[in-house]
Scaffold this active site. Structure first.
Site, PDB file in Angstrom:
ATOM      1  N   GLN A  51       0.698  -1.286  -0.140  1.00  0.00           N
ATOM      2  CA  GLN A  51      -0.100   0.161   0.204  1.00  0.00           C
ATOM      3  C   GLN A  51       0.762   1.370  -0.036  1.00  0.00           C
ATOM      4  OE1 GLN A  51      -3.071   0.142  -0.531  1.00  0.00           O
ATOM      5  NE2 GLN A  51      -3.848  -2.096  -0.107  1.00  0.00           N
ATOM      6  N   THR A  55       7.266 -21.011 -14.569  1.00  0.00           N
ATOM      7  CA  THR A  55       7.524 -20.148 -15.688  1.00  0.00           C
ATOM      8  C   THR A  55       7.117 -18.729 -15.564  1.00  0.00           C
ATOM      9  OG1 THR A  55       6.953 -22.114 -17.110  1.00  0.00           O
ATOM     10  CG2 THR A  55       6.627 -20.054 -18.234  1.00  0.00           C
ATOM     11  N   CYS A 113      -9.491  -9.099   1.606  1.00  0.00           N
ATOM     12  CA  CYS A 113      -9.076 -10.239   1.950  1.00  0.00           C
ATOM     13  C   CYS A 113      -9.441 -10.959   3.082  1.00  0.00           C
ATOM     14  CB  CYS A 113      -7.326 -10.438   2.076  1.00  0.00           C
ATOM     15  SG  CYS A 113      -6.744 -10.260   0.477  1.00  0.00           S
TER      16      CYS A 113
HETATM   17  N1  PMP Z   1      -0.435  -7.032   1.832  1.00  0.00           N
HETATM   18  C1  PMP Z   1      -1.258  -5.655   1.747  1.00  0.00           C
HETATM   19  C2  PMP Z   1      -1.098  -4.754   2.592  1.00  0.00           C
HETATM   20  C3  PMP Z   1      -2.271  -5.767   0.791  1.00  0.00           C
HETATM   21  O1  PMP Z   1      -3.361  -4.508   1.110  1.00  0.00           O
HETATM   22  C4  PMP Z   1      -2.665  -6.783  -0.129  1.00  0.00           C
HETATM   23  C5  PMP Z   1      -3.924  -6.721  -0.922  1.00  0.00           C
HETATM   24  N2  PMP Z   1      -4.952  -6.923  -0.548  1.00  0.00           N
HETATM   25  C6  PMP Z   1      -1.748  -7.894  -0.211  1.00  0.00           C
HETATM   26  C7  PMP Z   1      -0.692  -7.745   0.961  1.00  0.00           C
HETATM   27  C8  PMP Z   1      -2.144  -9.029  -0.968  1.00  0.00           C
HETATM   28  O2  PMP Z   1      -1.718  -8.601  -2.351  1.00  0.00           O
HETATM   29  P1  PMP Z   1      -2.083  -9.610  -3.573  1.00  0.00           P
HETATM   30  O3  PMP Z   1      -3.506  -9.315  -3.770  1.00  0.00           O
HETATM   31  O4  PMP Z   1      -1.156  -9.239  -4.648  1.00  0.00           O
HETATM   32  O5  PMP Z   1      -1.889 -11.143  -3.205  1.00  0.00           O
END
Ligand code: PMP
Length: 399
Positions: A184, A241, A332
């Site tokens: 971020q 790959t 997430c």
């Molecule tokens: N770390 C942080 C602080 C994030 O905001 C995110 C995205 N949600 C991620 C890791 C994971 O990134 P990615 O979607 O590329 O796996």
């Protein structure tokens, strides 16, 4: 629709889509198409390194920051000894408000016997460096603290934390790695890749690159081996790959996003105006409550709010009906109790935690967008409050 969920993912940039188009050969193939793909990959790596201010050879391309974070934390597994088992340096120290892609692998490592410690944060979500220092000892292998929190926007004291770790390593006469999840931060605030920081994770799709591509920067000569075995791609550090299209798109997006100065200044102006308006709206609080307009502790691209009278899901739906895309918190952690982990670490009162929203903006967000959002939020709360009082519970209605 006004899109205010840039911290979850950013709309792809046209130049990133153009750069990503048309690469289909395997860069390890010796024929002309393969050689072209290898050259495209090398030039993308170079361009990405230029944007990050690091060496091309220090970049390990991955499928995203989740993989970068897992690769980094799981590297401790390479220290397991066939007879003696867990290594002497068996301890990971992570921040208490890390993203799930750090907290999750740390929890898995704890399940197989590694020691995991979480560095506490203050009410603003910033790691307390003195308390972090107190957690370090001769068993520490790695410390991982994010640069910017994805829910609240707090900027962590990375330089001070990394220096504390380097000092402790000297004191205990051992090696300690310092990693930061800088997802971020890229294109938004200054990258803290100072001399005591050994590794950092990045993701393309947060800056207008393609989804499914990221990078782990690892300082050359940092004593670290990785667990992703197979082919010799990425210098043997991450087999598989290579995603040439993804790398090309990532490099184009990172090039457009760096340096962040001008865009950050513009974001700070519109964010300050939003914070002013939100603080004047009855029934809404900022998290933390004392976040000022232009508060230098925070990224100007992320604002955490709470509407304590309404559950997050209700407010998100009411705003969606009015044409605004915002999230309750981290994408997430959607649909799980994990969402409250960060707020609990900050000791946000439960009634606020249940009603939080994350507003995250990007370089094309305007003051007019945020004015419209502030008005929609005020109207949504007023309407919901009106409905709640106008419709008494059925048993009350009968009497
Ligand atoms: N770390 C942080 C602080 C994030 O905001 C995110 C995205 N949600 C991620 C890791 C994971 O990134 P990615 O979607 O590329 O796996």
């Amino acid at each position: 629709m006004i899109y205010l969920d840039w911290a979850a993912t950013a709309p792809p940039l046209p130049e990133a889509l153009r750069a990503a188009a048309g690469w289909h050969a395997n860069p390890s193939s010796p024929h002309p198409r393969g050689r072209q793909a290898a050259a495209a990959l090398a030039s993308a790596r170079q361009r990405l390194a230029g944007a990050l201010g690091v060496e091309a050879a220090e970049i390990v391309l991955t499928s995203g920051a989740t993989e970068s974070n897992n690769l980094m934390l799981q590297s401790v597994l390479t220290l397991i000894h066939p007879e003696r088992g867990l290594p002497r340096r068996d301890t990971l120290v992570i921040g208490a408000v890390e993203h799930d892609s750090i907290d999750g692998p740390a929890a898995l490592l704890a399940r197989v016997g590694f020691r995991v410690r979480r560095a506490p944060v203050g009410g603003d979500g910033a790691v307390d460096v003195d308390r972090l220092r107190a957690l370090l000892d001769e068993r520490t292998y790695l410390v991982s603290i994010q640069t910017v929190n994805n829910e609240t926007g707090i900027i962590q004291p990375i330089a001070a934390a990394a220096e504390a770790v380097a000092g402790a390593a000297r004191r205990f006469g051992t090696r300690m790695l310092f990693h930061t999840d800088a997802v971020q931060a890229l294109g938004k605030v200054a990258l803290p890749l100072g001399p005591h920081v050994h590794a950092a994770s990045f993701s393309a799709h947060k800056v207008g690159g393609p989804r499914g591509v990221g990078a782990l920067w690892v300082r050359s000569r940092a004593p670290v081996r990785f667990m992703q075995a197979g082919g010799a791609q990425e210098g043997g550090r991450r087999a598989g790959t290579e995603n040439v299209s993804g790398a090309a798109g990532f490099a184009a997006a990172a090039g457009a996003a760096m340096p962040p100065d001008e865009r950050a200044a513009a974001a700070a102006t519109v964010m300050a105006r939003l914070i002013d308006r939100v603080r004047a709206t009855p029934g809404v609080v900022t998290i933390p409550a004392d976040r000022e307009p232009h508060d230098p502790r925070f990224s100007p691209f992320i604002l955490k709010l709470a509407v304590p009278a309404l559950p997050s899901e209700v407010t998100v739906r009411l705003l969606g009906d009015r044409g605004f895309c915002v999230s309750p918190g981290s994408a997430c952690a959607t649909g799980s109790r994990k969402r409250l982990r960060v707020l609990e670490a900050m000791r946000v009162p439960a009634e606020q935690a249940a009603g939080t929203l994350r507003v995250s903006i990007g370089p094309t967000t305007t003051a007019a967008d945020l004015d419209a959002f502030a008005s929609a939020l005020r109207d949504a709360i007023r309407d919901a409050a009106g409905r709640l009082t106008a419709r008494p519970a059925p048993e009350l209605a009968r009497t």
